[in-house]
Design an enzyme around this catalytic site. Structure first.
Site, PDB file in Angstrom:
ATOM      1  N   ASP A 442       0.823  -1.210   0.000  1.00 51.58           N
ATOM      2  CA  ASP A 442       0.000   0.000   0.000  1.00 51.58           C
ATOM      3  C   ASP A 442       0.861   1.266   0.000  1.00 51.58           C
ATOM      4  OD1 ASP A 442      -2.331   1.505   0.096  1.00 51.58           O
ATOM      5  OD2 ASP A 442      -3.196   0.353   1.743  1.00 51.58           O
ATOM      6  N   ASP A 499     -10.762   1.706  -3.332  1.00 48.13           N
ATOM      7  CA  ASP A 499     -11.257   1.295  -2.010  1.00 48.13           C
ATOM      8  C   ASP A 499     -12.771   1.152  -2.031  1.00 48.13           C
ATOM      9  OD1 ASP A 499      -8.833   1.132  -0.851  1.00 48.13           O
ATOM     10  OD2 ASP A 499      -8.989   2.942   0.384  1.00 48.13           O
TER      11      ASP A 499
HETATM   12  C1  GLA Z   1      -5.747   1.816   2.270  1.00 46.04           C
HETATM   13  C2  GLA Z   1      -6.119   0.696   1.340  1.00 46.04           C
HETATM   14  C3  GLA Z   1      -7.224  -0.131   1.961  1.00 46.04           C
HETATM   15  C4  GLA Z   1      -6.770  -0.669   3.280  1.00 46.04           C
HETATM   16  C5  GLA Z   1      -6.335   0.473   4.194  1.00 46.04           C
HETATM   17  C6  GLA Z   1      -5.712  -0.048   5.470  1.00 46.04           C
HETATM   18  O1  GLA Z   1      -6.772   2.726   2.384  1.00 46.04           O
HETATM   19  O2  GLA Z   1      -6.489   1.194   0.096  1.00 46.04           O
HETATM   20  O3  GLA Z   1      -7.592  -1.186   1.099  1.00 46.04           O
HETATM   21  O4  GLA Z   1      -5.711  -1.580   3.101  1.00 46.04           O
HETATM   22  O5  GLA Z   1      -5.383   1.302   3.548  1.00 46.04           O
HETATM   23  O6  GLA Z   1      -5.294   0.973   6.288  1.00 46.04           O
END
Ligand code: GLA
Length: 695
Positions: A442, A499
């Protein structure tokens, strides 16, 4: 003048090359007969001089420069010390072999050499780059280096660009190409939620698309020849952003741009197929040896930060009972990270979460027949972390100034060797000590203050880890789709498109990404209802059908689903497993429908095809127009069924339900020309249509 042609399966490019002069693109379009007379072809599009032009009208060609009076932006901007270097690069030679052309230029006075390389490959996608060399004595700074400078055939009169924000990636904007041109640039240190790196140009149905394979800042310009200095064609250029001082060449050194790619196709389905062939054949690491894309369960929207060993084991047990094949532990497993304000950088397993470490959990996951994946965000540091306390100078910052956070975090300076060494040691230890099959990588903060070398540092770390652990699959996530490009995809196995797991939003987001990316790299998860981002409640049937068209997963807690919902989800996971060979190998077709709220896509492969048709808003009519399929053999006959389970409400409106169960027999011509009448009047209704050719 000499002419060189590159032929793909569908396309021909003809270059006009003039020793001591320029290199131009004389033809770009559908494949020409081998007998085509290239000199006549070039003459047919040549322009005479007109009023208000330099006496020798300039041709920007493949390496636009200001010399000879071209008024657009040059492909290369160079400095020596404080002085701008005005180049006059003349062609000194070229090499052509097996679908690849490299054209060499030199400006002996300025001490600069340049090589423009174009190669046609899988899917008839052109892979282009510019290399610049310093042949002078003093250092040469590169401020701009266009990976692609494409003289655009004048029939292209429309443009689609993309914008995006968190949870709403890849929004399309179509406009005419106007004389004032178009320019985009990203400045957040990564491509962003749509970025500057994707563009479509339109000539009726025909479409040309270009992309920069680079995971950092980028720029794109489309400059029509509005002042009439050249021959009326616009020039499309794209390149990586260069921070001041980022690329300075010592005497004798060279610099190569990242790769830019482009292709053109008769329509948007054919364009998607071309890019998918390119991604499958030339981008994805070890694509040929991939095993089927496993169904994921991700802990994020199931448990958030409420992680404990019993909760994770219960989630894993539930996952396995649904047919899940990979269990991914998301954020919250390390250091003191019980919420998102702390501990990024402290990549040690937290005993508060798993008192005996990760191994007992991983063993349980394996015993349940799944493999194990883990979330990491290596390039970041929380101000409240042991790492930051030990190395406050490791983050991007300007000495003496504030250090503004984003999501409570700072970004590490990936250009530093000691930062990359630390991260390699931590990640390598995690991968050595545990049976981890998959990393969700990420990146949740923009890079500011900007600093040179971040993207190269990121690539170096990723490359080193992949070399040490070649079997670990990696996903590129950046608050969803903030870092999706062919550069990162040469090093990873899938991306997190957004997301936003809301199925209605996904019906826009997935088709938008799938213009460039095949379904097997697009993570596609069934989220909870109500959806945490949009608040919408949607049936499991609708959420699950939409999620089948991608790399399927679940990002919700099965313990909070009803028995019926779990059965419905398990049935769709089974459909995905049965059909992923088609979905992930086949040709994607975008299905047109007169109702703009009906989205259709279909994948055909060998003698099978699977289509998704989904209605998102209330229909103005009782009986939606039949859905016309695509990509079938018109002469062949197909057995057509509607994959079960069926949408609970809409199925009552289905005529002849038994026939849809046992299968209708129809020709490809009838399916494509006449179509299938499906109940598509309720919002949030989706159907999956299965087709098998009858021998
Ligand atoms: C980001 C990612 C999510 C999740 C969160 C965790 O927003 O895009 O999918 O993994 O971090 O903190």
């Amino acid at each position: 003048m000499e002419f060189v042609r590159l032929d793909g399966e569908r396309l021909t490019l003809v270059f006009a090359l003039e020793m001591g002069g320029t290199a131009d693109l004389a033809y770009l379009g559908p494949r020409l007969p081998g007998s085509e007379d290239l000199a006549s072809l070039a003459a047919a599009s040549a322009r005479g001089r007109h009023e208000s032009q330099p006496d020798m009208p300039p041709r920007p060609g493949l390496l636009p420069e200001r010399k000879l009076g071209w008024s657009g932006t040059p492909a290369a901007a160079l400095r020596r010390g404080d002085a701008r270097v005005e180049t006059d690069l003349r062609m000194t030679g070229w090499d052509v072999q097996a679908g690849a052309l490299a054209v060499r230029f030199a400006d002996r006075l300025a001490g600069v050499e340049a090589t423009v390389s174009w190669r046609i490959g899988a899917g008839d996608v052109l892979r282009c780059g510019l290399a610049l060399g310093n042949r002078g004595d003093a250092p040469l700074e590169i401020e701009r280096c266009a990976a692609l400078a494409l003289p655009v055939p004048a029939r292209f009169t429309g443009l689609t660009s993309f914008s995006g924000r968190w949870a709403a990636e890849m929004q399309e904007h179509r406009r005419p190409i106007t004389p004032d041109g178009f320019a985009r640039a990203s400045a957040s240190g990564k491509p962003g939620f749509a970025g500057a790196g994707w563009v479509l140009l339109h000539a009726g149905e025909e479409v040309l698309a270009a992309h920069l394979a680079w995971s950092g800042d980028q720029w794109l310009t489309l400059e029509p020849d509005s002042q009439g200095a050249a021959d009326g064609r616009a020039v499309l250029m794209m390149g990586a952003g260069c921070d001041p001082g980022e690329v300075v060449l010592a005497a004798g050194e060279s610099h190569a741009s990242p790769e830019a790619v482009f292709t053109l196709a008769p329509d948007r389905s054919a364009l998607a197929q071309a890019f998918h062939a390119h991604v499958r054949g030339a981008v994805l690491p070890a694509r040929a040896t991939w095993s089927p894309r496993k169904v994921h369960l991700n802990s994020w929207e199931a448990l958030g930060f409420n992680l404990s060993e019993p909760a994770l084991i219960a989630l894993a047990d539930d996952a396995a009972s649904l047919g899940i094949e990979r269990f991914v532990l998301d954020d919250g497993w390390f250091g003191g990270r019980r919420d998102d304000t702390t501990s990024l950088g402290d990549w040690t397993v937290s005993p508060q979460v798993v008192p005996n470490g990760l191994t007992p959990l991983i063993d349980r996951v394996h015993a349940l027949g799944m493999d194990f994946g883990l979330w990491v965000e290596p390039e970041m540091v929380s101000p409240d972390s042991d790492l930051y306390r030990a190395h406050p100078d490791w983050c991007l910052h300007t000495p003496g100034r504030e250090r503004p956070t984003m999501r409570g975090q700072l970004a590490l300076d990936m250009a530093r060797d000691d930062v990359r060494d630390y991260l390699f040691e931590r990640l390598d230890a995690l991968l050595r000590d545990h049976a981890i099959a998959y990393l969700k990588w990420d990146h949740n903060r923009d890079l500011f203050p900007s600093a040179p070398g971040q993207t190269r540092g990121f690539y170096a770390l990723l490359d080193a880890l992949r070399a040490a652990h070649p079997h670990v699959e990696i996903e590129s996530c950046s608050s969803g789709g903030g870092r999706i490009d062919f550069g990162v995809l040469t090093r990873t196995h899938r991306v997190w498109p957004s997301d936003n797991n809301d199925a209605i939003e996904r019906l826009r987001i997935i088709p938008a990404w799938s213009q460039f990316l095949p379904l097997e790299v697009l993570g596609s998860h069934v989220g909870p209802s109500p959806n945490p981002i949009t608040g919408r409640r949607m049936s499991m049937d609708f959420r699950a059908k939409v999620a089948v068209f991608g790399h399927m997963g679940v990002e919700a807690d099965p313990a909070r689903m009803t028995e019926k919902e779990r059965d419905c989800l398990a049935a769709h996971i089974a459909i995905y497993k049965q059909w992923r060979g088609v979905l992930h190998e086949g040709r994607l077709h975008r299905l047109a429908h007169p109702d703009p709220n009906v989205t259709g896509m279909m994948v055909s492969h060998a003698d099978k095809a699977l289509a998704l048709v989904a209605q998102t808003a209330f229909s103005p009519v009782f009986d939606a127009a039949p859905v016309r399929l695509a990509g079938l053999d018109p002469q062949a006959r197909y057995r057509v069924t509607l994959a079960e389970p069926w949408p609970p409400r809409a199925k009552h409106y289905l005529a002849g339900a038994d026939q849809w169960r046992t299968g209708l027999t129809l020709s490809g011509a009838a399916l494509m020309g006449h179509g299938l009448a499906l109940p598509l009047t309720h919002p949030e209704t989706a159907w999956i249509i299965a087709l098998e050719k009858i021998a």
